[in-house]
Design a protein around this motif. Structure first.
Motif, PDB file in Angstrom:
ATOM      1  N   GLY A  63      55.167  24.362 -64.217  1.00 12.09           N
ATOM      2  CA  GLY A  63      55.432  25.548 -65.016  1.00 12.09           C
ATOM      3  C   GLY A  63      56.833  25.518 -65.591  1.00 12.09           C
ATOM      4  O   GLY A  63      57.214  24.558 -66.260  1.00 12.09           O
ATOM      5  N   ASN A  64      57.605  26.548 -65.293  1.00 13.12           N
ATOM      6  CA  ASN A  64      58.965  26.660 -65.803  1.00 13.12           C
ATOM      7  C   ASN A  64      59.968  26.524 -64.657  1.00 13.12           C
ATOM      8  O   ASN A  64      59.735  27.013 -63.547  1.00 13.12           O
ATOM      9  CB  ASN A  64      59.163  28.020 -66.494  1.00 13.12           C
ATOM     10  N   ARG A  65      61.097  25.855 -64.944  1.00 16.04           N
ATOM     11  CA  ARG A  65      62.136  25.759 -63.936  1.00 16.04           C
ATOM     12  C   ARG A  65      62.754  27.131 -63.675  1.00 16.04           C
ATOM     13  O   ARG A  65      62.820  27.979 -64.560  1.00 16.04           O
ATOM     14  CB  ARG A  65      63.229  24.781 -64.375  1.00 16.04           C
ATOM     15  N   ILE A  66      63.230  27.319 -62.468  1.00 14.11           N
ATOM     16  CA  ILE A  66      63.778  28.619 -62.057  1.00 14.11           C
ATOM     17  C   ILE A  66      65.283  28.455 -61.886  1.00 14.11           C
ATOM     18  O   ILE A  66      65.744  27.812 -60.940  1.00 14.11           O
ATOM     19  CB  ILE A  66      63.128  29.096 -60.739  1.00 14.11           C
ATOM     20  N   ARG A  67      66.047  29.021 -62.809  1.00 10.37           N
ATOM     21  CA  ARG A  67      67.507  28.961 -62.709  1.00 10.37           C
ATOM     22  C   ARG A  67      68.099  30.264 -62.174  1.00 10.37           C
ATOM     23  O   ARG A  67      69.231  30.271 -61.696  1.00 10.37           O
ATOM     24  CB  ARG A  67      68.121  28.627 -64.072  1.00 10.37           C
ATOM     25  N   LYS A  68      67.353  31.359 -62.264  1.00 10.90           N
ATOM     26  CA  LYS A  68      67.782  32.643 -61.724  1.00 10.90           C
ATOM     27  C   LYS A  68      66.659  33.198 -60.853  1.00 10.90           C
ATOM     28  O   LYS A  68      65.850  34.008 -61.314  1.00 10.90           O
ATOM     29  CB  LYS A  68      68.126  33.610 -62.864  1.00 10.90           C
ATOM     30  N   PRO A  69      66.560  32.752 -59.598  1.00 15.90           N
ATOM     31  CA  PRO A  69      65.451  33.201 -58.738  1.00 15.90           C
ATOM     32  C   PRO A  69      65.590  34.671 -58.367  1.00 15.90           C
ATOM     33  O   PRO A  69      66.658  35.277 -58.499  1.00 15.90           O
ATOM     34  CB  PRO A  69      65.588  32.288 -57.515  1.00 15.90           C
ATOM     35  N   ALA A  70      64.475  35.226 -57.893  1.00 15.63           N
ATOM     36  CA  ALA A  70      64.469  36.620 -57.473  1.00 15.63           C
ATOM     37  C   ALA A  70      65.384  36.820 -56.268  1.00 15.63           C
ATOM     38  O   ALA A  70      65.617  35.912 -55.469  1.00 15.63           O
ATOM     39  CB  ALA A  70      63.041  37.051 -57.141  1.00 15.63           C
ATOM     40  N   ALA A  71      65.915  38.054 -56.108  1.00 22.29           N
ATOM     41  CA  ALA A  71      66.876  38.339 -55.041  1.00 22.29           C
ATOM     42  C   ALA A  71      66.262  38.189 -53.657  1.00 22.29           C
ATOM     43  O   ALA A  71      66.957  37.869 -52.696  1.00 22.29           O
ATOM     44  CB  ALA A  71      67.444  39.745 -55.223  1.00 22.29           C
ATOM     45  N   GLU A  72      64.928  38.373 -53.550  1.00 22.69           N
ATOM     46  CA  GLU A  72      64.283  38.303 -52.238  1.00 22.69           C
ATOM     47  C   GLU A  72      63.710  36.927 -51.923  1.00 22.69           C
ATOM     48  O   GLU A  72      62.882  36.792 -51.024  1.00 22.69           O
ATOM     49  CB  GLU A  72      63.164  39.343 -52.156  1.00 22.69           C
ATOM     50  N   ILE A  73      64.141  35.881 -52.625  1.00 19.77           N
ATOM     51  CA  ILE A  73      63.544  34.562 -52.421  1.00 19.77           C
ATOM     52  C   ILE A  73      63.740  34.061 -50.993  1.00 19.77           C
ATOM     53  O   ILE A  73      62.859  33.456 -50.401  1.00 19.77           O
ATOM     54  CB  ILE A  73      64.122  33.550 -53.435  1.00 19.77           C
ATOM     55  N   CYS A  74      64.907  34.359 -50.403  1.00 14.56           N
ATOM     56  CA  CYS A  74      65.176  33.852 -49.059  1.00 14.56           C
ATOM     57  C   CYS A  74      64.358  34.563 -47.991  1.00 14.56           C
ATOM     58  O   CYS A  74      64.375  34.155 -46.818  1.00 14.56           O
ATOM     59  CB  CYS A  74      66.667  33.955 -48.750  1.00 14.56           C
ATOM     60  N   ASP A  75      63.643  35.648 -48.356  1.00 15.70           N
ATOM     61  CA  ASP A  75      62.722  36.286 -47.414  1.00 15.70           C
ATOM     62  C   ASP A  75      61.422  35.510 -47.303  1.00 15.70           C
ATOM     63  O   ASP A  75      60.657  35.714 -46.347  1.00 15.70           O
ATOM     64  CB  ASP A  75      62.422  37.726 -47.860  1.00 15.70           C
TER      65      ASP A  75
END
Length: 387
Positions: free
Chosen positions: A330-342
């Motif tokens: 898909g698309n690369r993620i340069r600004k992931p969501a704030a809750e990614i580490c959950d």
């Protein structure tokens, strides 16, 4: 002596031999193409790192160099081309275009050859030393740059010249010329590192596409349809016919011979002779209900199909997460969501990364994709996380 299975047949062994030969050919072709592209990317990476010019390279050229100007590359055969109808060209950038189809040695429509001579690439300009004079394209004044995707023609626009012009080169050296021109332009704006990072990223992505060796087919894996001429397609067509014929027979409504005879007998025949006196009049025939009408009020079978089961979420091994991140593409993620580490196992100092989201070989995720030191402290980069 021919090999046979437990039933005494040899077709299973022939099927396995054909399957293994086909898989081997496909794997060798894919691996050869992958290695060719890998070698080309690594060659460009080495060239970009070792691309340094010198003033000695310009010795003997009828070209006066500036005090801080060095020569990168000299091509003896080049043609000066001009465009009859000028159009606005895209601004020059540092994007390394993917490998395209081979260029054809032809001149595009609307382009005419104005001169021929020697092309010189320096760290400050592109120069054509032609028979009618010299033509310069300074990087600092360059406003547009376009490479023809089908012909070995490069068009350039500069501030101090109204007409668009450029160079036409031999088809076999056009790709190298374009890459070295991009490196020289990157040096002029002090962005050589951006080109190196772009090539490192392309090499890392290409490494993930390396084909795997196919599994070996065994006689026990052969299915009965492999014995039928035409294989699975023939079996599928036969199964479809077997389902359609009974359905067509059930939909037909043949006439009932018994009902026809009763209907004819119940209809009085016309007669011109009056019935003799004393003869009792015939009784009216009792209408006979056809067997089909008797079952008209029978309850119909419920033909409503059950609702389909929802398809399994496509993640390709990624943990379930509400953001929809996966390892499939898909698309690369340069600004992931704030809750990614959950939902993912983030590396220490995760938010200090400068790149796109990748998974390291130890299973953690990092924001260092596209850099030469991606996942350096976590066994290296494994694959890209996509949205």
């Amino acid at each position: 002596m021919a090999k046979t299975d437990s039933t005494g047949s040899t077709w299973r062994y022939r099927w396995a031999h054909r399957q293994n030969e086909r898989r081997r050919r496909e794997f060798r072709g894919a691996e050869q193409e992958w290695r060719r592209r890998d070698d080309e990317l690594r060659r460009l990476r080495t060239l970009a790192e070792a691309f340094h010019g010198s003033t000695a390279a310009g010795a003997g050229l009828p070209l006066e160099l500036a005090p801080d100007e060095v020569v990168f590359w000299v091509l003896p055969a080049a043609q000066l081309v001009e465009v009859r109808h000028t159009a606005v060209l895209p601004a020059p950038d540092l994007t390394i275009a993917p490998e395209a189809a081979p260029l054809r040695a032809r001149r595009p429509d609307g382009v005419r050859v104005a001169d021929a001579g020697m092309a010189v690439i320096t760290n400050r300009r592109l120069v054509l030393l032609g028979g009618r004079g010299r033509r310069d394209w300074a990087y600092g004044k360059m406003t547009g740059l376009s490479h023809d995707p089908h012909a070995p023609v490069t068009l350039i626009q500069v501030l101090d010249r109204r007409r668009t012009s450029g160079l036409m080169l031999p088809a076999d050296v056009a790709a190298d010329f374009r890459f070295k021109l991009a490196l020289a332009f990157a040096d002029a704006i002090e962005q050589r590192g951006a080109v190196l990072d772009q090539l490192d990223e392309a090499i890392a992505e290409h490494a993930q596409l390396k084909p795997f060796r196919p599994q070996i087919a065994t006689p026990g894996q052969a299915r009965p349809f492999a014995f039928v001429p035409g294989g699975r397609r023939t079996v599928a067509v036969a199964a479809g016919i077997a389902l359609l014929v009974p359905a067509a027979l059930l939909d037909t409504d043949p006439s009932d011979p018994t009902g026809s005879e009763v209907a004819v007998a119940a209809t009085p025949a016309p007669s011109g002779t009056p019935a003799p006196s004393g003869t009792p009049a015939p009784k009216a025939a009792t209408p006979v209900v056809p067997p089909k009408a008797a079952t008209a009020s029978a309850p119909r079978r419920d033909t409503t199909s059950p609702s389909p089961t929802p398809a399994r979420e496509r993640r390709c091994g990624a943990p379930a997460n509400p953001m929809g991140y996966d390892f499939c593409g898909g698309n690369r993620i340069r600004k992931p969501a704030a809750e990614i580490c959950d939902w993912f196992d983030c590396v220490p100092e995760f938010w200090a990364g400068r790149g796109y989201l990748v998974q390291c070989r130890d299973g953690s995720v990092s924001l260092t994709g596209g850099r030469r030191d991606a996942c350096a402290e976590h066994d290296g980069m494994r694959r890209t996380v996509w949205s």
